[in-house]
Write an enzyme that holds these catalytic residues in place. Structure first.
Site, PDB file in Angstrom:
ATOM      1  N   ASN A 109      37.364  47.779  -0.927  1.00  0.00           N
ATOM      2  CA  ASN A 109      38.807  48.036  -0.950  1.00  0.00           C
ATOM      3  C   ASN A 109      39.467  47.499   0.319  1.00  0.00           C
ATOM      4  O   ASN A 109      38.870  47.498   1.384  1.00  0.00           O
ATOM      5  CB  ASN A 109      39.085  49.540  -1.120  1.00  0.00           C
ATOM      6  CG  ASN A 109      39.267  50.261   0.189  1.00  0.00           C
ATOM      7  OD1 ASN A 109      40.345  50.251   0.786  1.00  0.00           O
ATOM      8  ND2 ASN A 109      38.190  50.899   0.657  1.00  0.00           N
ATOM      9  N   PHE A 113      46.106  51.891   3.635  1.00  0.00           N
ATOM     10  CA  PHE A 113      46.846  53.154   3.814  1.00  0.00           C
ATOM     11  C   PHE A 113      48.125  53.185   2.966  1.00  0.00           C
ATOM     12  O   PHE A 113      49.200  53.544   3.444  1.00  0.00           O
ATOM     13  CB  PHE A 113      47.207  53.384   5.287  1.00  0.00           C
ATOM     14  CG  PHE A 113      46.080  53.851   6.160  1.00  0.00           C
ATOM     15  CD1 PHE A 113      44.850  54.204   5.651  1.00  0.00           C
ATOM     16  CD2 PHE A 113      46.268  53.932   7.545  1.00  0.00           C
ATOM     17  CE1 PHE A 113      43.808  54.634   6.474  1.00  0.00           C
ATOM     18  CE2 PHE A 113      45.244  54.358   8.391  1.00  0.00           C
ATOM     19  CZ  PHE A 113      44.011  54.704   7.841  1.00  0.00           C
ATOM     20  N   SER A 175      39.257  52.978   9.412  1.00  0.00           N
ATOM     21  CA  SER A 175      39.518  52.112   8.265  1.00  0.00           C
ATOM     22  C   SER A 175      39.585  50.667   8.743  1.00  0.00           C
ATOM     23  O   SER A 175      40.232  50.370   9.749  1.00  0.00           O
ATOM     24  CB  SER A 175      40.841  52.479   7.596  1.00  0.00           C
ATOM     25  OG  SER A 175      41.214  51.486   6.649  1.00  0.00           O
ATOM     26  N   ASN A 177      41.127  48.309   7.225  1.00  0.00           N
ATOM     27  CA  ASN A 177      42.219  47.639   6.521  1.00  0.00           C
ATOM     28  C   ASN A 177      43.585  47.783   7.180  1.00  0.00           C
ATOM     29  O   ASN A 177      44.592  47.363   6.616  1.00  0.00           O
ATOM     30  CB  ASN A 177      42.283  48.154   5.083  1.00  0.00           C
ATOM     31  CG  ASN A 177      40.980  47.905   4.348  1.00  0.00           C
ATOM     32  OD1 ASN A 177      40.432  46.813   4.409  1.00  0.00           O
ATOM     33  ND2 ASN A 177      40.467  48.926   3.669  1.00  0.00           N
ATOM     34  N   THR A 178      43.635  48.412   8.358  1.00  0.00           N
ATOM     35  CA  THR A 178      44.856  48.460   9.165  1.00  0.00           C
ATOM     36  C   THR A 178      44.556  47.736  10.473  1.00  0.00           C
ATOM     37  O   THR A 178      43.683  48.180  11.227  1.00  0.00           O
ATOM     38  CB  THR A 178      45.287  49.915   9.441  1.00  0.00           C
ATOM     39  OG1 THR A 178      45.625  50.546   8.203  1.00  0.00           O
ATOM     40  CG2 THR A 178      46.487  49.956  10.369  1.00  0.00           C
ATOM     41  N   LYS A 213      36.956  60.572  12.115  1.00  0.00           N
ATOM     42  CA  LYS A 213      36.140  59.807  11.171  1.00  0.00           C
ATOM     43  C   LYS A 213      35.842  58.441  11.770  1.00  0.00           C
ATOM     44  O   LYS A 213      36.744  57.710  12.169  1.00  0.00           O
ATOM     45  CB  LYS A 213      36.861  59.636   9.830  1.00  0.00           C
ATOM     46  CG  LYS A 213      36.003  58.989   8.751  1.00  0.00           C
ATOM     47  CD  LYS A 213      36.641  59.111   7.384  1.00  0.00           C
ATOM     48  CE  LYS A 213      35.718  58.574   6.294  1.00  0.00           C
ATOM     49  NZ  LYS A 213      36.299  58.785   4.940  1.00  0.00           N
ATOM     50  N   ASN A 242      32.941  55.868   7.550  1.00  0.00           N
ATOM     51  CA  ASN A 242      33.904  55.174   6.702  1.00  0.00           C
ATOM     52  C   ASN A 242      33.201  53.982   6.034  1.00  0.00           C
ATOM     53  O   ASN A 242      31.980  53.870   6.080  1.00  0.00           O
ATOM     54  CB  ASN A 242      35.098  54.721   7.561  1.00  0.00           C
ATOM     55  CG  ASN A 242      36.413  54.729   6.796  1.00  0.00           C
ATOM     56  OD1 ASN A 242      36.478  54.280   5.653  1.00  0.00           O
ATOM     57  ND2 ASN A 242      37.459  55.221   7.442  1.00  0.00           N
ATOM     58  N   TYR A 314      32.514  59.816  -3.159  1.00  0.00           N
ATOM     59  CA  TYR A 314      33.724  59.208  -3.725  1.00  0.00           C
ATOM     60  C   TYR A 314      33.333  58.041  -4.631  1.00  0.00           C
ATOM     61  O   TYR A 314      33.433  58.135  -5.841  1.00  0.00           O
ATOM     62  CB  TYR A 314      34.694  58.773  -2.621  1.00  0.00           C
ATOM     63  CG  TYR A 314      35.938  58.045  -3.098  1.00  0.00           C
ATOM     64  CD1 TYR A 314      36.236  57.877  -4.451  1.00  0.00           C
ATOM     65  CD2 TYR A 314      36.845  57.511  -2.186  1.00  0.00           C
ATOM     66  CE1 TYR A 314      37.371  57.213  -4.871  1.00  0.00           C
ATOM     67  CE2 TYR A 314      37.995  56.846  -2.602  1.00  0.00           C
ATOM     68  CZ  TYR A 314      38.247  56.697  -3.947  1.00  0.00           C
ATOM     69  OH  TYR A 314      39.374  56.034  -4.359  1.00  0.00           O
TER      70      TYR A 314
END
Length: 353
Positions: A109, A113, A175, A177-178, A213, A242, A314
């Site tokens: 993914n 956010f 994360s 992705n930021t 995290k 993560n 998840y």
């Protein structure tokens, strides 16, 4: 054959993000019935003054805006984590941004956010807390806006706006992705961030546990820094881990080259190793939540033996269905009983003793 059994194949016929949104809507509409069986009493534990009926929780990312915490708890989860949520709403990264690696039982993914912001989550969490399941254990995972000019303040705002509604709070600095987010895991920035967030948390009447995290892509020196910061600042726990930006050689799905964070089965060993290394640094002084590649009771048991007090799932639900938490809990209880443990706590970190 249940309605859920009929729906699962249909979800695979649409793109992953659409399937995810449909699943979340189905839960919020009550289409997915709750499980009837209660967790085995052997799975009970008490952590941070909170009584967990099962150590198996739902990781952040599935319910970013707290649309269905009650129905999710009904699927057999001992606790649910909502978010990541940012102060202001943001759309996230361009689509497509979610990919099933079916051959590898994995997901990539690069969501970025995407969420409706603090105000929307607060309204939903207030409604949840006022309802029949309002005492359920729901943690809130905090992030920062992509265009933020004061990232520390973004997290402080999250504590101030949402902390009173949270069973626990998570500072997400991992994360991929930021842009720039993972640099907050460095010792200096992490100390500054967690210190400010803890001051804000300490002002709250309920003083929810404060966790951070972390990523799986960390060297031993990085883990040592994080352990030192956790002890120095006095946070309550660490979630490991993560998604990963690495791509194991074992991947075979044609989409393996997509940019983003990899989760699911290929992350299992890496996430377990990071948690194990971290436990050897912090012991039971800083409780750990293990996440990454957990799909069975045996996976959960291995993570607990390696040092996790709780675990989260998840990605595996994409392949195993909505009732995976109940299945993992039952398998875990059987393994604990097989090995003679009288309590879940007695198994935490046993591989290091």
């Amino acid at each position: 054959m249940s309605l859920v059994d009929h729906l699962m194949p249909l979800l695979y016929r649409v793109d992953p993000e659409t399937a995810h949104n449909l699943a979340l809507k189905g839960l919020s509409w009550g289409i997915v019935p709750p499980v009837e069986a209660q967790p085995d009493p052997l799975l009970k534990s008490r952590l941070w003054g909170i009584d967990f009926a099962s150590p198996v929780g739902l990781a952040a990312g599935f319910d970013k805006d707290a649309r269905a915490p009650g129905p999710l708890l009904g699927l057999g989860f001992g606790f649910v984590e909502v978010g990541s949520v940012t102060p202001r709403p943001q759309p996230g990264n361009p689509k497509p941004r979610l990919f099933r690696l079916t051959a590898d039982r994995a997901v990539i993914n690069r969501m970025g956010f995407n969420n409706a912001g603090h105000a929307a989550m607060a309204a939903r969490m207030e409604k949840f807390r006022a309802g029949p399941l309002g005492k359920g254990i729901v943690g809130i995972n905090l992030g920062r806006n992509k265009d933020s000019t004061d990232e520390v303040q973004d997290y402080v705002l999250g504590v101030e706006r949402l902390g009173a509604l949270a069973s626990y709070l998570v500072v997400n600095v991992s994360s991929p992705n930021t842009p720039g987010l993972r640099t907050l895991q460095d010792r200096g920035p992490l100390t500054t961030l967690l210190s400010a967030v803890k001051v804000a948390r300490d002002r709250l009447a309920n003083r929810p546990p404060l966790l951070v995290k972390i990523a799986p892509d960390l060297a031993q020196a990085d883990l040592e820094d994080i352990a030192a910061v956790a002890a120095d600042v006095g946070i309550d726990g660490i979630i490991a881990t993560n998604t990963t930006i690495s791509r194991p050689d074992s991947l075979s799905d044609p989409q393996k080259g997509e940019t983003g964070g990899l989760s699911g089965a290929p992350l299992r060993g890496m996430a377990r190793d990071v948690l194990s290394d971290l436990y050897q640094l912090v012991g039971r002084e800083v409780p750990l939540i293990g996440v990454g590649g957990i799909a069975t009771g045996a996976d959960a048991y291995a993570r607990i033996r390696a040092g996790a007090s709780l675990v989260q799932i998840y990605s595996a639900m994409i392949y195993e269905g909505p009732y995976l938490a109940a299945k993992v809990s039952a398998e875990l209880a059987a393994l604990l009983e097989r090995d003679g443990f009288k309590t879940l706590s007695a198994a935490v970190g046993v591989d290091h003793r």
